[in-house]
Scaffold this motif. Sequence first.
Motif, PDB file in Angstrom:
ATOM      1  N   THR A 124       0.931  -1.312  -0.023  1.00 41.14           N
ATOM      2  CA  THR A 124       0.207   0.043  -0.099  1.00 41.14           C
ATOM      3  C   THR A 124       0.816   1.095  -0.046  1.00 41.14           C
ATOM      4  N   GLU A 125       1.835   1.291   0.928  1.00 37.93           N
ATOM      5  CA  GLU A 125       2.681   2.661   0.973  1.00 37.93           C
ATOM      6  C   GLU A 125       3.440   2.640  -0.455  1.00 37.93           C
ATOM      7  N   ASN A 126       4.011   1.551  -1.065  1.00 38.30           N
ATOM      8  CA  ASN A 126       4.645   1.623  -2.306  1.00 38.30           C
ATOM      9  C   ASN A 126       3.758   1.952  -3.447  1.00 38.30           C
ATOM     10  N   TYR A 127       2.415   1.877  -3.349  1.00 37.22           N
ATOM     11  CA  TYR A 127       1.457   2.373  -4.374  1.00 37.22           C
ATOM     12  C   TYR A 127       1.215   3.711  -4.008  1.00 37.22           C
ATOM     13  N   LEU A 128       1.170   4.204  -2.909  1.00 31.86           N
ATOM     14  CA  LEU A 128       0.838   5.654  -2.671  1.00 31.86           C
ATOM     15  C   LEU A 128       2.172   6.388  -2.934  1.00 31.86           C
ATOM     16  N   ARG A 129       3.337   5.826  -2.790  1.00 31.84           N
ATOM     17  CA  ARG A 129       4.533   6.358  -3.450  1.00 31.84           C
ATOM     18  C   ARG A 129       4.809   6.632  -4.839  1.00 31.84           C
ATOM     19  N   GLY A 130       4.323   5.543  -5.542  1.00 30.83           N
ATOM     20  CA  GLY A 130       4.150   5.753  -6.911  1.00 30.83           C
ATOM     21  C   GLY A 130       3.511   6.957  -7.427  1.00 30.83           C
ATOM     22  N   PHE A 165       3.290  14.699  -8.029  1.00 29.10           N
ATOM     23  CA  PHE A 165       3.844  15.592  -7.468  1.00 29.10           C
ATOM     24  C   PHE A 165       5.424  15.249  -7.428  1.00 29.10           C
ATOM     25  N   PRO A 166       6.161  15.394  -8.523  1.00 28.67           N
ATOM     26  CA  PRO A 166       7.540  15.090  -8.587  1.00 28.67           C
ATOM     27  C   PRO A 166       8.617  15.836  -7.837  1.00 28.67           C
ATOM     28  N   GLN A 167       7.970  17.094  -7.556  1.00 28.12           N
ATOM     29  CA  GLN A 167       8.922  17.872  -6.627  1.00 28.12           C
ATOM     30  C   GLN A 167       9.214  17.176  -5.282  1.00 28.12           C
ATOM     31  N   LEU A 168       8.349  16.652  -4.764  1.00 25.20           N
ATOM     32  CA  LEU A 168       8.280  16.042  -3.364  1.00 25.20           C
ATOM     33  C   LEU A 168       8.970  14.921  -3.187  1.00 25.20           C
ATOM     34  N   ASP A 169       9.750  14.640  -2.043  1.00 23.30           N
ATOM     35  CA  ASP A 169      10.170  13.368  -1.381  1.00 23.30           C
ATOM     36  C   ASP A 169       9.055  12.286  -1.402  1.00 23.30           C
ATOM     37  N   ALA A 170       8.899  11.476  -2.529  1.00 31.49           N
ATOM     38  CA  ALA A 170       7.765  10.606  -2.442  1.00 31.49           C
ATOM     39  C   ALA A 170       7.686   9.529  -1.259  1.00 31.49           C
ATOM     40  N   ALA A 171       8.964   9.063  -0.714  1.00 29.63           N
ATOM     41  CA  ALA A 171       9.150   8.181   0.120  1.00 29.63           C
ATOM     42  C   ALA A 171       8.625   8.666   1.381  1.00 29.63           C
ATOM     43  N   GLU A 172       9.018   9.891   1.653  1.00 26.67           N
ATOM     44  CA  GLU A 172       8.831  10.381   2.982  1.00 26.67           C
ATOM     45  C   GLU A 172       7.030  10.793   3.154  1.00 26.67           C
ATOM     46  N   GLU A 173       6.745  11.346   1.881  1.00 27.27           N
ATOM     47  CA  GLU A 173       5.265  12.069   1.778  1.00 27.27           C
ATOM     48  C   GLU A 173       4.504  10.703   1.980  1.00 27.27           C
ATOM     49  N   ALA A 174       4.871   9.518   1.473  1.00 28.81           N
ATOM     50  CA  ALA A 174       3.794   8.175   1.277  1.00 28.81           C
ATOM     51  C   ALA A 174       4.009   7.853   2.604  1.00 28.81           C
ATOM     52  N   GLY A 175       4.886   7.697   3.600  1.00 30.27           N
ATOM     53  CA  GLY A 175       4.843   7.326   4.851  1.00 30.27           C
ATOM     54  C   GLY A 175       4.075   8.220   5.787  1.00 30.27           C
TER      55      GLY A 175
END
Lengths: 209, 209
Positions: free
Chosen positions: A144-150, A156-166
Amino acid sequence: MDTVAMTGSGRNSVRELVMDAVVQVLVRDGLDGLSVRRVAAEAGVSIGAVQYHFATKDALLVAAANHVTAQFKSRAEELTHRVLAEEGAAAAFLAFCQLLANAIEAPDGEAGDTNATIVWLWFAAKATQCGAVADAFAAGWSLTENYLRGLIADLFPQLDAAEEAGHLLAVLDGLAVARASEPDRMPPHRAATIVRRHFAHLSGGDPAS
Amino acid sequence: MDTVAMTGSGRNSVRELVMDAVVQVLVRDGLDGLSVRRVAAEAGVSIGAVQYHFATKDALLVAAANHVTAQFKSRAEELTHRVLAEEGAAAAFLAFCQLLANAIEAPDGEAGDTNATIVWLWFAAKATQCGAVADAFAAGWSLTENYLRGLIADLFPQLDAAEEAGHLLAVLDGLAVARASEPDRMPPHRAATIVRRHFAHLSGGDPAS
């Protein structure tokens, strides 16, 4: 119920009946009230039939979680597909998040079905003990987290996707707990507002009203 | 253990022993494994002594939750008092949030005690059924949200404290679930980073590193 059980694909139909029954017993009686006997009674099948498909109580719980997850995915696909076509990718992502937080009101203004969220909460609680349940829970939630990160990386390519997903998954999980255990403090419209607020942080704009 | 039970204030000491034992059994065996018999064995007291203090399994669960809540409050007061004196009100609020999310590492770098979080998660799951457990859970969590709302109103008067408190508590609850059920995905330092990120949104600055 035996007649129903024998239609369709036979054993698979019994399995479906049993999984629906596990969800009902879990929501009504809690994990401490879940037993093969009660599931068999709820499904209208024999104790042996339940045990044939699910040898242990942990297996029943994991099956119930998989069952509501499959139903969730089906509903999420239908919803996001429709919103994507009508309002675009960001709106579809928001709709998915609202669904995960159990923040969507039924069309009549009533709170939607919380059974899936309640099953998830029991699943999470049991996952605090090491074992098959914990492994299944961790695997599902990592996906689920990986899906949100993707989705975040795409939108929002300007964001840190891993941190934002968590961060996002924490909000949605916290809302889901409150929706299941404190529906008065956290009615659907309040949960939906919080998801929109969080989403506004992601997209850098003001919260949609 | 009987010797221990008879020291101190007598009945109160037995009550303390029993509450510690409920927490141990709940963490080890889950709510589905919680029984008066197991609690009595863990505490080293008679089944009758457990039943004297807690007539039902729900009463055991609520007592365990009250017990870890009292321990949490004591720890939170000590921590926030110290941080308030050293770093000010905003830092003390952040420390309180880190504690609630179970995001604080022990001094040796190991993850801190998650027993309180695990008890809370079982409490939340059981609160999905109407009854005394649900009422106790809702009362406790409304107090927690009100407390956060008051702190936000004091520290960040420009914000909508009610909305921010609901959002913040969702993040902290979601992190707590993950800390208890998925410690690999959500180790303390990751949870602490997410709390700081959220806090940075509140204070309108950049996340502290």
